[in-house]
Design a protein around this motif. Structure first.
Motif, PDB file in Angstrom:
ATOM      1  N   ARG A 160     124.033  89.791  35.266  1.00 45.63           N
ATOM      2  CA  ARG A 160     123.687  88.359  34.568  1.00 45.63           C
ATOM      3  C   ARG A 160     124.028  88.697  32.757  1.00 45.63           C
ATOM      4  NH1 ARG A 160     117.581  88.244  34.713  1.00 45.63           N
ATOM      5  NH2 ARG A 160     118.111  86.611  33.239  1.00 45.63           N
ATOM      6  N   VAL A 161     124.499  88.193  31.972  1.00 46.14           N
ATOM      7  CA  VAL A 161     124.820  88.794  30.624  1.00 46.14           C
ATOM      8  C   VAL A 161     123.503  87.915  29.617  1.00 46.14           C
ATOM      9  CG1 VAL A 161     125.920  87.889  29.085  1.00 46.14           C
ATOM     10  CG2 VAL A 161     127.483  87.603  31.670  1.00 46.14           C
ATOM     11  N   LEU A 162     123.156  88.448  29.385  1.00 43.74           N
ATOM     12  CA  LEU A 162     121.323  87.959  29.154  1.00 43.74           C
ATOM     13  C   LEU A 162     121.224  87.526  27.527  1.00 43.74           C
ATOM     14  CD1 LEU A 162     119.440  91.262  29.885  1.00 43.74           C
ATOM     15  CD2 LEU A 162     119.325  89.079  31.358  1.00 43.74           C
ATOM     16  N   THR A 163     122.784  87.925  26.639  1.00 41.45           N
ATOM     17  CA  THR A 163     122.634  87.480  25.321  1.00 41.45           C
ATOM     18  C   THR A 163     124.167  87.410  25.328  1.00 41.45           C
ATOM     19  OG1 THR A 163     122.969  89.722  24.300  1.00 41.45           O
ATOM     20  CG2 THR A 163     120.582  88.233  24.794  1.00 41.45           C
ATOM     21  N   ASN A 164     124.405  86.812  23.954  1.00 43.12           N
ATOM     22  CA  ASN A 164     126.158  85.681  24.363  1.00 43.12           C
ATOM     23  C   ASN A 164     126.536  87.337  23.413  1.00 43.12           C
ATOM     24  OD1 ASN A 164     125.784  83.461  24.332  1.00 43.12           O
ATOM     25  ND2 ASN A 164     125.110  83.080  21.709  1.00 43.12           N
ATOM     26  N   ALA A 165     128.063  87.296  24.505  1.00 37.93           N
ATOM     27  CA  ALA A 165     129.084  88.542  24.507  1.00 37.93           C
ATOM     28  C   ALA A 165     130.528  88.276  24.007  1.00 37.93           C
ATOM     29  CB  ALA A 165     128.814  89.203  25.847  1.00 37.93           C
ATOM     30  N   ALA A 166     131.344  88.360  23.439  1.00 35.33           N
ATOM     31  CA  ALA A 166     132.806  87.681  22.817  1.00 35.33           C
ATOM     32  C   ALA A 166     133.261  87.933  24.230  1.00 35.33           C
ATOM     33  CB  ALA A 166     133.476  89.149  22.370  1.00 35.33           C
TER      34      ALA A 166
END
Length: 562
Positions: free
Chosen positions: A515-521
Protein backbone atom coordinates in the motif's frame (compact mmCIF):
# COMPACT_ATOMS: atom_id res chain seq x y z
CA UNK A 1 35.12 -9.04 66.53
CA UNK A 2 33.15 -12.19 67.27
CA UNK A 3 29.44 -12.03 66.44
CA UNK A 4 26.70 -12.08 69.02
CA UNK A 5 24.82 -15.36 68.83
CA UNK A 6 21.13 -14.95 68.11
CA UNK A 7 20.35 -18.08 70.15
CA UNK A 8 19.97 -18.04 73.93
CA UNK A 9 22.96 -19.27 75.83
CA UNK A 10 22.45 -21.90 78.51
CA UNK A 11 22.80 -19.25 81.23
CA UNK A 12 20.33 -16.88 79.50
CA UNK A 13 17.90 -19.72 78.99
CA UNK A 14 18.08 -20.88 82.56
CA UNK A 15 17.89 -17.28 83.81
CA UNK A 16 14.47 -16.86 82.29
CA UNK A 17 13.09 -19.66 84.45
CA UNK A 18 11.92 -19.23 88.02
CA UNK A 19 14.12 -20.76 90.64
CA UNK A 20 11.70 -23.63 91.50
CA UNK A 21 11.18 -24.39 87.83
CA UNK A 22 14.92 -24.30 87.21
CA UNK A 23 15.48 -26.77 90.05
CA UNK A 24 12.83 -29.12 88.74
CA UNK A 25 14.15 -28.90 85.19
CA UNK A 26 17.73 -29.46 86.26
CA UNK A 27 16.74 -32.49 88.30
CA UNK A 28 14.73 -33.94 85.44
CA UNK A 29 17.35 -33.56 82.64
CA UNK A 30 20.37 -35.82 82.27
CA UNK A 31 23.81 -34.26 82.68
CA UNK A 32 24.58 -34.60 78.97
CA UNK A 33 21.60 -32.44 78.02
CA UNK A 34 22.73 -29.67 80.34
CA UNK A 35 26.27 -29.59 78.99
CA UNK A 36 25.76 -27.21 76.02
CA UNK A 37 22.13 -26.93 74.89
CA UNK A 38 22.86 -24.15 72.34
CA UNK A 39 25.68 -25.99 70.59
CA UNK A 40 23.34 -28.56 69.13
CA UNK A 41 21.00 -25.82 67.93
CA UNK A 42 23.94 -24.02 66.30
CA UNK A 43 24.78 -27.17 64.39
CA UNK A 44 21.17 -27.42 63.25
CA UNK A 45 21.37 -23.88 61.84
CA UNK A 46 24.77 -24.32 60.24
CA UNK A 47 24.58 -22.82 56.75
CA UNK A 48 21.44 -20.83 57.60
CA UNK A 49 22.57 -18.34 60.23
CA UNK A 50 22.24 -14.56 60.02
CA UNK A 51 25.41 -12.50 60.37
CA UNK A 52 24.54 -8.89 61.18
CA UNK A 53 27.41 -6.64 60.10
CA UNK A 54 26.86 -4.43 63.16
CA UNK A 55 27.81 -7.41 65.33
CA UNK A 56 31.19 -7.34 63.58
CA UNK A 57 31.83 -3.67 64.32
CA UNK A 58 30.16 -1.91 61.38
CA UNK A 59 28.84 1.53 62.36
CA UNK A 60 26.56 2.42 59.47
CA UNK A 61 26.89 6.12 60.29
CA UNK A 62 27.77 7.28 56.77
CA UNK A 63 31.27 8.33 57.86
CA UNK A 64 33.19 5.48 59.47
CA UNK A 65 34.79 2.99 57.04
CA UNK A 66 33.01 -0.36 57.49
CA UNK A 67 34.94 -2.40 54.91
CA UNK A 68 36.75 -4.67 57.39
CA UNK A 69 33.64 -5.35 59.47
CA UNK A 70 31.54 -6.27 56.44
CA UNK A 71 34.28 -8.45 54.98
CA UNK A 72 34.65 -10.21 58.35
CA UNK A 73 30.93 -11.04 58.35
CA UNK A 74 31.15 -12.38 54.79
CA UNK A 75 34.22 -14.47 55.55
CA UNK A 76 32.69 -16.00 58.68
CA UNK A 77 29.43 -16.70 56.86
CA UNK A 78 31.37 -18.54 54.17
CA UNK A 79 33.38 -20.45 56.79
CA UNK A 80 30.18 -21.53 58.53
CA UNK A 81 28.89 -23.17 55.32
CA UNK A 82 26.96 -20.09 54.26
CA UNK A 83 24.00 -18.10 55.46
CA UNK A 84 22.87 -14.49 55.29
CA UNK A 85 25.00 -11.40 55.83
CA UNK A 86 22.59 -8.69 56.93
CA UNK A 87 23.01 -5.02 56.04
CA UNK A 88 20.50 -3.38 58.41
CA UNK A 89 19.27 0.22 58.26
CA UNK A 90 22.09 2.74 57.95
CA UNK A 91 24.75 4.03 55.55
CA UNK A 92 27.70 1.64 55.54
CA UNK A 93 30.70 3.27 53.86
CA UNK A 94 33.16 0.83 52.38
CA UNK A 95 35.74 0.10 49.71
CA UNK A 96 36.38 -3.17 47.87
CA UNK A 97 34.44 -6.17 49.23
CA UNK A 98 34.68 -9.79 48.08
CA UNK A 99 31.61 -12.01 48.14
CA UNK A 100 32.17 -15.73 48.67
CA UNK A 101 30.36 -18.98 47.94
CA UNK A 102 27.07 -19.79 49.67
CA UNK A 103 26.66 -16.24 50.98
CA UNK A 104 23.45 -14.24 50.72
CA UNK A 105 24.00 -10.49 51.04
CA UNK A 106 20.71 -9.03 52.25
CA UNK A 107 20.43 -5.24 52.03
CA UNK A 108 17.52 -4.11 54.20
CA UNK A 109 15.03 -1.60 52.88
CA UNK A 110 16.66 1.30 54.75
CA UNK A 111 20.15 -0.11 54.39
CA UNK A 112 22.73 1.29 52.02
CA UNK A 113 26.15 0.05 51.03
CA UNK A 114 27.81 3.34 50.17
CA UNK A 115 31.00 3.34 48.13
CA UNK A 116 33.89 5.30 49.55
CA UNK A 117 34.84 8.47 47.70
CA UNK A 118 38.56 7.71 48.24
CA UNK A 119 40.37 5.85 45.45
CA UNK A 120 42.78 4.27 47.96
CA UNK A 121 39.90 2.31 49.50
CA UNK A 122 39.50 0.26 46.31
CA UNK A 123 41.58 -2.44 44.68
CA UNK A 124 41.42 -4.73 41.70
CA UNK A 125 39.37 -7.85 42.31
CA UNK A 126 41.72 -10.75 43.00
CA UNK A 127 41.57 -12.90 39.89
CA UNK A 128 39.43 -10.48 37.86
CA UNK A 129 41.03 -9.95 34.41
CA UNK A 130 41.99 -6.36 33.56
CA UNK A 131 39.86 -5.83 30.40
CA UNK A 132 37.86 -2.57 30.75
CA UNK A 133 39.49 -2.16 34.16
CA UNK A 134 39.18 -4.40 37.20
CA UNK A 135 38.98 -1.88 40.06
CA UNK A 136 35.77 -2.79 41.83
CA UNK A 137 33.42 -2.12 44.74
CA UNK A 138 31.84 -5.61 45.17
CA UNK A 139 33.17 -8.68 43.41
CA UNK A 140 33.24 -12.48 43.39
CA UNK A 141 35.62 -14.88 41.61
CA UNK A 142 35.15 -18.63 41.11
CA UNK A 143 32.26 -18.59 43.59
CA UNK A 144 28.92 -20.38 43.55
CA UNK A 145 25.52 -20.05 45.16
CA UNK A 146 25.76 -16.29 45.74
CA UNK A 147 22.71 -14.10 46.33
CA UNK A 148 22.33 -10.33 46.58
CA UNK A 149 18.83 -9.41 47.66
CA UNK A 150 16.68 -6.97 49.59
CA UNK A 151 15.03 -3.67 48.79
CA UNK A 152 17.98 -1.57 49.94
CA UNK A 153 20.64 0.25 47.92
CA UNK A 154 24.15 -0.36 46.67
CA UNK A 155 25.48 3.11 45.83
CA UNK A 156 28.92 3.55 44.21
CA UNK A 157 29.32 7.32 44.84
CA UNK A 158 30.53 7.42 41.24
CA UNK A 159 30.20 11.18 40.84
CA UNK A 160 33.31 11.52 43.03
CA UNK A 161 35.36 9.86 40.26
CA UNK A 162 34.18 11.97 37.34
CA UNK A 163 37.04 13.71 35.54
CA UNK A 164 35.43 14.30 32.16
CA UNK A 165 37.12 11.30 30.52
CA UNK A 166 35.60 8.02 29.37
CA UNK A 167 37.43 4.78 28.68
CA UNK A 168 37.78 5.55 24.94
CA UNK A 169 36.71 2.06 23.88
CA UNK A 170 34.29 3.31 21.21
CA UNK A 171 34.70 2.70 17.46
CA UNK A 172 38.30 3.32 16.39
CA UNK A 173 39.43 4.52 19.82
CA UNK A 174 40.89 1.23 21.12
CA UNK A 175 41.06 2.55 24.69
CA UNK A 176 43.97 4.90 23.98
CA UNK A 177 44.16 7.49 26.76
CA UNK A 178 41.07 6.04 28.43
CA UNK A 179 40.12 6.40 32.08
CA UNK A 180 40.17 2.89 33.62
CA UNK A 181 41.27 3.83 37.13
CA UNK A 182 37.82 3.90 38.73
CA UNK A 183 35.69 1.21 40.34
CA UNK A 184 32.95 -0.80 38.73
CA UNK A 185 30.02 -1.32 41.08
CA UNK A 186 29.82 -5.15 40.86
CA UNK A 187 31.95 -7.69 38.99
CA UNK A 188 31.33 -11.46 39.00
CA UNK A 189 33.94 -13.59 37.24
CA UNK A 190 33.63 -17.33 36.58
CA UNK A 191 30.79 -17.67 39.07
CA UNK A 192 28.02 -20.26 38.94
CA UNK A 193 24.42 -20.22 40.13
CA UNK A 194 23.88 -16.75 41.49
CA UNK A 195 20.76 -14.66 42.09
CA UNK A 196 20.42 -10.89 42.34
CA UNK A 197 16.97 -9.51 43.03
CA UNK A 198 15.05 -6.42 44.17
CA UNK A 199 18.02 -4.18 45.02
CA UNK A 200 18.72 -0.68 43.70
CA UNK A 201 22.14 -0.42 42.03
CA UNK A 202 23.13 3.17 41.47
CA UNK A 203 25.82 5.78 40.84
CA UNK A 204 28.68 3.58 39.76
CA UNK A 205 31.95 5.23 38.80
CA UNK A 206 32.16 2.91 35.78
CA UNK A 207 30.04 -0.07 34.64
CA UNK A 208 27.25 -1.02 37.00
CA UNK A 209 27.25 -4.84 36.83
CA UNK A 210 29.87 -6.81 34.89
CA UNK A 211 29.16 -10.53 34.52
CA UNK A 212 32.14 -12.35 33.02
CA UNK A 213 32.28 -16.05 32.07
CA UNK A 214 29.49 -17.01 34.47
CA UNK A 215 26.74 -19.64 34.32
CA UNK A 216 23.24 -20.07 35.75
CA UNK A 217 22.38 -16.43 36.35
CA UNK A 218 19.10 -15.08 37.71
CA UNK A 219 18.51 -11.29 37.71
CA UNK A 220 15.03 -10.23 38.79
CA UNK A 221 13.33 -7.03 39.92
CA UNK A 222 16.58 -5.06 39.90
CA UNK A 223 16.53 -1.28 39.58
CA UNK A 224 19.56 0.36 38.00
CA UNK A 225 19.91 4.14 37.98
CA UNK A 226 23.38 4.88 36.69
CA UNK A 227 23.93 8.32 35.17
CA UNK A 228 26.72 10.12 37.05
CA UNK A 229 29.80 9.19 35.01
CA UNK A 230 30.85 8.21 31.51
CA UNK A 231 30.59 4.53 30.50
CA UNK A 232 27.78 4.07 33.02
CA UNK A 233 26.55 0.74 31.63
CA UNK A 234 23.72 -1.23 33.19
CA UNK A 235 24.29 -4.97 32.72
CA UNK A 236 27.48 -5.90 30.88
CA UNK A 237 27.90 -9.56 29.95
CA UNK A 238 30.90 -11.34 28.50
CA UNK A 239 30.92 -15.04 27.58
CA UNK A 240 28.13 -16.10 29.96
CA UNK A 241 25.50 -18.83 29.68
CA UNK A 242 22.03 -19.60 30.99
CA UNK A 243 21.11 -16.01 31.83
CA UNK A 244 17.57 -15.06 32.84
CA UNK A 245 16.55 -11.42 33.37
CA UNK A 246 13.05 -10.27 34.28
CA UNK A 247 11.10 -7.32 35.70
CA UNK A 248 14.09 -4.96 35.80
CA UNK A 249 14.08 -1.18 35.35
CA UNK A 250 17.30 0.15 33.83
CA UNK A 251 18.14 3.84 33.38
CA UNK A 252 21.79 4.38 32.53
CA UNK A 253 24.16 6.51 30.46
CA UNK A 254 25.89 3.87 28.32
CA UNK A 255 24.93 0.38 27.09
CA UNK A 256 21.99 -0.88 29.11
CA UNK A 257 22.43 -4.58 28.39
CA UNK A 258 25.68 -5.24 26.55
CA UNK A 259 26.16 -8.83 25.40
CA UNK A 260 29.75 -9.09 24.21
CA UNK A 261 31.50 -12.27 23.24
CA UNK A 262 29.93 -15.72 23.45
CA UNK A 263 26.77 -15.24 25.49
CA UNK A 264 24.30 -18.10 25.01
CA UNK A 265 20.92 -19.27 26.29
CA UNK A 266 19.70 -15.85 27.44
CA UNK A 267 16.13 -14.70 28.16
CA UNK A 268 15.16 -11.09 28.87
CA UNK A 269 11.52 -10.27 29.63
CA UNK A 270 9.22 -7.65 31.18
CA UNK A 271 11.93 -4.99 31.52
CA UNK A 272 12.12 -1.26 30.80
CA UNK A 273 15.23 0.51 29.51
CA UNK A 274 16.49 4.02 28.81
CA UNK A 275 19.99 5.23 27.91
CA UNK A 276 21.92 7.68 25.74
CA UNK A 277 23.57 4.88 23.77
CA UNK A 278 22.24 1.38 23.13
CA UNK A 279 20.11 -1.18 24.91
CA UNK A 280 20.97 -4.61 23.49
CA UNK A 281 24.48 -4.39 22.10
CA UNK A 282 26.28 -7.36 20.59
CA UNK A 283 29.92 -7.62 19.62
CA UNK A 284 31.99 -10.46 18.20
CA UNK A 285 32.03 -14.02 19.49
CA UNK A 286 29.25 -16.60 19.54
CA UNK A 287 26.09 -14.80 20.63
CA UNK A 288 23.46 -17.50 20.18
CA UNK A 289 20.01 -18.56 21.37
CA UNK A 290 18.86 -15.28 22.89
CA UNK A 291 15.22 -14.20 23.39
CA UNK A 292 14.04 -10.68 24.27
CA UNK A 293 10.32 -10.07 24.72
CA UNK A 294 7.76 -7.82 26.42
CA UNK A 295 10.13 -4.90 26.92
CA UNK A 296 9.77 -1.11 26.90
CA UNK A 297 12.54 1.09 25.49
CA UNK A 298 12.35 4.86 25.74
CA UNK A 299 14.57 7.94 25.32
CA UNK A 300 17.39 5.89 23.80
CA UNK A 301 19.54 7.58 21.17
CA UNK A 302 22.33 5.19 20.31
CA UNK A 303 20.31 2.34 18.77
CA UNK A 304 18.15 0.03 20.91
CA UNK A 305 19.28 -3.14 19.10
CA UNK A 306 22.85 -2.86 17.86
CA UNK A 307 24.98 -5.61 16.35
CA UNK A 308 28.32 -4.44 15.03
CA UNK A 309 30.48 -7.41 14.36
CA UNK A 310 33.37 -9.00 12.52
CA UNK A 311 34.55 -12.62 12.68
CA UNK A 312 31.37 -13.50 14.56
CA UNK A 313 29.06 -16.49 14.89
CA UNK A 314 25.77 -14.85 15.81
CA UNK A 315 22.50 -16.72 15.36
CA UNK A 316 19.06 -17.45 16.75
CA UNK A 317 18.13 -14.07 18.22
CA UNK A 318 14.46 -13.19 18.75
CA UNK A 319 13.05 -9.76 19.64
CA UNK A 320 9.27 -9.61 20.15
CA UNK A 321 6.54 -7.45 21.69
CA UNK A 322 8.77 -4.40 22.14
CA UNK A 323 7.75 -0.76 22.31
CA UNK A 324 10.39 1.84 21.45
CA UNK A 325 9.50 5.44 22.27
CA UNK A 326 11.76 8.33 21.25
CA UNK A 327 14.75 6.49 19.83
CA UNK A 328 17.25 6.90 17.01
CA UNK A 329 18.52 4.15 14.72
CA UNK A 330 16.00 1.66 16.12
CA UNK A 331 17.80 -1.43 14.77
CA UNK A 332 21.32 -1.59 13.40
CA UNK A 333 23.02 -4.80 12.27
CA UNK A 334 26.44 -4.63 10.61
CA UNK A 335 28.68 -7.57 9.76
CA UNK A 336 31.92 -8.27 7.97
CA UNK A 337 33.78 -11.56 7.93
CA UNK A 338 37.12 -9.76 8.09
CA UNK A 339 39.13 -9.18 11.25
CA UNK A 340 38.64 -5.42 11.01
CA UNK A 341 35.05 -4.23 11.27
CA UNK A 342 35.98 -0.82 9.91
CA UNK A 343 37.83 -1.98 6.82
CA UNK A 344 36.43 -4.27 4.14
CA UNK A 345 39.59 -4.39 2.02
CA UNK A 346 40.52 -7.75 3.57
CA UNK A 347 38.48 -10.06 1.35
CA UNK A 348 39.39 -13.36 2.96
CA UNK A 349 36.54 -15.79 2.37
CA UNK A 350 35.88 -16.83 5.95
CA UNK A 351 32.78 -19.05 5.82
CA UNK A 352 33.01 -19.84 9.53
CA UNK A 353 31.70 -16.38 10.43
CA UNK A 354 28.00 -15.57 10.19
CA UNK A 355 25.13 -13.41 11.44
CA UNK A 356 21.85 -15.20 10.81
CA UNK A 357 18.41 -16.23 12.03
CA UNK A 358 17.32 -12.96 13.66
CA UNK A 359 13.64 -12.09 14.00
CA UNK A 360 11.73 -8.96 15.00
CA UNK A 361 8.04 -9.43 15.81
CA UNK A 362 5.44 -7.08 17.24
CA UNK A 363 7.61 -3.93 17.27
CA UNK A 364 6.15 -0.43 17.73
CA UNK A 365 8.64 2.44 17.49
CA UNK A 366 8.78 6.22 17.24
CA UNK A 367 12.08 7.55 15.88
CA UNK A 368 13.14 11.12 16.59
CA UNK A 369 15.13 13.33 14.23
CA UNK A 370 18.25 13.47 16.43
CA UNK A 371 19.43 12.57 19.95
CA UNK A 372 18.38 14.73 22.87
CA UNK A 373 20.43 15.16 26.03
CA UNK A 374 18.91 13.55 29.11
CA UNK A 375 18.26 16.26 31.72
CA UNK A 376 19.57 14.05 34.54
CA UNK A 377 22.98 13.46 32.88
CA UNK A 378 25.16 16.32 34.12
CA UNK A 379 27.60 16.29 31.21
CA UNK A 380 26.66 16.93 27.60
CA UNK A 381 26.82 14.16 25.04
CA UNK A 382 28.01 14.80 21.49
CA UNK A 383 25.68 14.07 18.59
CA UNK A 384 27.23 12.26 15.62
CA UNK A 385 26.27 13.40 12.13
CA UNK A 386 25.27 9.84 11.28
CA UNK A 387 22.61 9.86 14.00
CA UNK A 388 20.49 12.40 12.15
CA UNK A 389 17.42 11.16 10.22
CA UNK A 390 18.26 7.55 11.10
CA UNK A 391 16.61 4.38 9.83
CA UNK A 392 16.75 0.61 10.34
CA UNK A 393 20.10 -0.51 8.94
CA UNK A 394 21.08 -4.01 7.78
CA UNK A 395 24.64 -3.69 6.56
CA UNK A 396 26.62 -6.61 5.22
CA UNK A 397 30.10 -5.51 4.15
CA UNK A 398 32.46 -6.82 1.47
CA UNK A 399 31.61 -10.45 0.73
CA UNK A 400 29.74 -10.94 4.03
CA UNK A 401 25.97 -11.49 4.03
CA UNK A 402 23.43 -11.24 6.80
CA UNK A 403 21.14 -14.27 6.55
CA UNK A 404 17.56 -15.09 7.47
CA UNK A 405 16.42 -11.75 8.88
CA UNK A 406 12.69 -11.21 9.39
CA UNK A 407 10.39 -8.33 10.39
CA UNK A 408 6.78 -9.24 11.18
CA UNK A 409 4.09 -6.86 12.49
CA UNK A 410 6.52 -3.94 12.73
CA UNK A 411 5.20 -0.36 12.78
CA UNK A 412 7.69 2.51 12.87
CA UNK A 413 6.90 6.22 12.79
CA UNK A 414 9.86 8.44 11.86
CA UNK A 415 10.35 12.15 12.46
CA UNK A 416 10.97 12.68 8.74
CA UNK A 417 12.81 15.63 7.28
CA UNK A 418 15.11 13.65 4.97
CA UNK A 419 16.27 15.49 1.85
CA UNK A 420 16.63 14.84 -1.87
CA UNK A 421 20.40 15.03 -1.43
CA UNK A 422 20.23 12.11 1.00
CA UNK A 423 18.03 10.14 -1.37
CA UNK A 424 20.55 10.47 -4.19
CA UNK A 425 23.43 8.93 -2.22
CA UNK A 426 24.50 5.46 -3.34
CA UNK A 427 28.13 5.16 -2.29
CA UNK A 428 27.47 3.71 1.15
CA UNK A 429 30.79 3.17 2.97
CA UNK A 430 32.10 -0.39 3.10
CA UNK A 431 32.45 -0.45 6.87
CA UNK A 432 30.69 -2.52 9.52
CA UNK A 433 30.86 0.13 12.21
CA UNK A 434 28.00 1.11 14.47
CA UNK A 435 25.01 2.33 12.49
CA UNK A 436 25.81 6.01 12.94
CA UNK A 437 29.44 5.28 12.09
CA UNK A 438 28.33 4.01 8.69
CA UNK A 439 26.34 7.15 7.94
CA UNK A 440 28.79 9.60 9.54
CA UNK A 441 30.97 9.55 6.42
CA UNK A 442 27.91 10.37 4.33
CA UNK A 443 27.41 14.13 4.17
CA UNK A 444 23.66 13.67 4.34
CA UNK A 445 23.05 10.47 6.31
CA UNK A 446 21.14 7.35 5.18
CA UNK A 447 19.43 7.39 1.76
CA UNK A 448 16.27 5.61 3.05
CA UNK A 449 13.98 6.74 5.84
CA UNK A 450 12.58 3.33 6.79
CA UNK A 451 14.89 0.38 6.01
CA UNK A 452 18.26 0.18 4.28
CA UNK A 453 19.42 -3.40 3.57
CA UNK A 454 22.71 -4.35 1.91
CA UNK A 455 24.15 -7.86 1.42
CA UNK A 456 21.25 -9.80 2.91
CA UNK A 457 20.06 -13.30 2.02
CA UNK A 458 16.54 -14.46 2.84
CA UNK A 459 14.99 -11.23 4.08
CA UNK A 460 11.32 -11.18 5.11
CA UNK A 461 9.08 -8.15 5.66
CA UNK A 462 5.51 -9.08 6.55
CA UNK A 463 2.87 -6.61 7.73
CA UNK A 464 5.40 -3.79 8.08
CA UNK A 465 4.37 -0.13 8.17
CA UNK A 466 6.74 2.85 7.75
CA UNK A 467 5.50 6.41 8.02
CA UNK A 468 6.82 9.85 8.95
CA UNK A 469 5.54 12.92 10.78
CA UNK A 470 6.91 15.54 8.41
CA UNK A 471 7.71 15.20 4.73
CA UNK A 472 10.69 13.02 3.83
CA UNK A 473 12.22 12.98 0.34
CA UNK A 474 13.88 9.55 0.70
CA UNK A 475 12.57 6.13 -0.35
CA UNK A 476 10.95 4.09 2.39
CA UNK A 477 12.95 0.95 1.57
CA UNK A 478 16.26 0.30 -0.22
CA UNK A 479 17.56 -3.19 -1.10
CA UNK A 480 21.18 -3.31 -2.26
CA UNK A 481 22.54 -6.72 -3.28
CA UNK A 482 19.71 -8.54 -1.51
CA UNK A 483 19.02 -12.14 -2.50
CA UNK A 484 15.78 -14.03 -1.85
CA UNK A 485 13.44 -11.52 -0.18
CA UNK A 486 9.71 -11.57 0.52
CA UNK A 487 7.88 -8.28 1.10
CA UNK A 488 4.19 -8.83 1.83
CA UNK A 489 1.77 -6.35 3.31
CA UNK A 490 4.14 -3.37 3.32
CA UNK A 491 2.44 -0.02 3.94
CA UNK A 492 4.56 3.09 3.62
CA UNK A 493 4.35 6.81 3.04
CA UNK A 494 5.97 8.05 -0.14
CA UNK A 495 7.51 11.24 -1.50
CA UNK A 496 6.83 13.11 -4.72
CA UNK A 497 10.61 13.45 -4.99
CA UNK A 498 11.50 9.75 -4.70
CA UNK A 499 10.41 6.20 -5.36
CA UNK A 500 8.80 4.22 -2.52
CA UNK A 501 11.10 1.19 -2.97
CA UNK A 502 14.54 1.12 -4.54
CA UNK A 503 16.14 -2.19 -5.56
CA UNK A 504 19.83 -2.26 -6.56
CA UNK A 505 21.57 -5.31 -8.08
CA UNK A 506 19.28 -7.72 -6.25
CA UNK A 507 17.51 -10.89 -7.29
CA UNK A 508 14.62 -13.19 -6.43
CA UNK A 509 12.44 -10.58 -4.74
CA UNK A 510 8.69 -10.98 -4.21
CA UNK A 511 6.67 -7.84 -3.45
CA UNK A 512 2.99 -8.41 -2.74
CA UNK A 513 0.02 -6.49 -1.31
CA UNK A 514 1.86 -3.19 -0.95
CA UNK A 515 0.00 0.00 0.00
CA UNK A 516 1.39 3.38 -1.05
CA UNK A 517 0.00 5.65 1.67
CA UNK A 518 0.90 9.06 0.20
CA UNK A 519 1.94 10.32 -3.23
CA UNK A 520 5.24 8.95 -4.49
CA UNK A 521 7.23 9.70 -7.65
CA UNK A 522 7.28 5.96 -8.38
CA UNK A 523 6.36 2.74 -6.68
CA UNK A 524 9.51 0.80 -7.57
CA UNK A 525 12.85 1.88 -9.00
CA UNK A 526 15.15 -0.91 -10.21
CA UNK A 527 18.85 -0.19 -10.65
CA UNK A 528 21.82 -2.21 -11.91
CA UNK A 529 22.45 -4.92 -14.48
CA UNK A 530 22.45 -7.67 -11.82
CA UNK A 531 18.76 -7.24 -11.00
CA UNK A 532 16.62 -10.26 -11.87
CA UNK A 533 13.67 -12.29 -10.68
CA UNK A 534 11.70 -9.38 -9.16
CA UNK A 535 7.97 -10.14 -8.97
CA UNK A 536 5.32 -7.58 -8.02
CA UNK A 537 1.95 -9.10 -7.19
CA UNK A 538 -1.01 -6.87 -6.41
CA UNK A 539 -1.38 -4.06 -3.92
CA UNK A 540 -2.73 -0.52 -3.87
CA UNK A 541 -0.34 1.53 -5.99
CA UNK A 542 -2.75 4.32 -6.98
CA UNK A 543 -0.75 7.08 -5.25
CA UNK A 544 2.43 6.24 -7.11
CA UNK A 545 2.84 8.54 -10.15
CA UNK A 546 4.69 5.74 -11.96
CA UNK A 547 4.58 2.03 -11.22
CA UNK A 548 8.13 1.25 -12.39
CA UNK A 549 11.37 3.06 -13.19
CA UNK A 550 14.53 1.42 -14.56
CA UNK A 551 17.91 3.06 -14.00
CA UNK A 552 21.65 2.38 -14.17
CA UNK A 553 21.51 -0.47 -16.65
CA UNK A 554 18.61 -2.41 -15.18
CA UNK A 555 16.73 -4.45 -17.82
CA UNK A 556 12.97 -4.30 -18.10
CA UNK A 557 12.82 -8.10 -18.06
CA UNK A 558 14.13 -8.02 -14.46
CA UNK A 559 10.60 -7.28 -13.20
CA UNK A 560 7.33 -9.15 -13.62
CA UNK A 561 4.19 -7.19 -12.69
CA UNK A 562 1.32 -9.41 -11.55
Amino acid sequence: MEPKNDLLSRRQWLGKLTVPAMAVTAAALPATALAAPHQKNNDNLRGARIFNVRDHGAKGDGKTPDTKAIQAAIDLCNKENGGTVLIPAGDFVCGTIELRSNVTLHVSVQGRLLGSTRREDYSAGKGVPPGNGNIVFIYAVNAENITIEGRGTIDGSGQAFYNGKGDNTGPGQRGVGGNFDRPHLIVFYQCTNFLVQDVLLTRSAYHCFRILKCKQIQLHGIRIYNRVNKNNDGFHFNDSQYVHISNCDIQCQDDACALFGSNQFVTITNCSFSTRWSIFRFGSGEAQNIVVNNCLIYDTYGCPVKISSGKARIENLSFSNIIMRNVTGPIGIAFTNTSNRNNATDNANDTTSFVRNISFNGIRATVVEKPVNHPDIAFGVNVFDGELNSCITLNGVGNAFLENISFTDVHVTYAGGGTKEQALKRDVPQVAAEYFGVWATQPFGPPAYGLYARNVKNLTLHNVRFEYEKADARPAVIFDNVHDASVTGLSAKGSVDAELIRIINSKDILIAATRVLTNAAAFLQVEGEACEGIVVNGGDLRKALKPLVFERGAGKNAVVMG
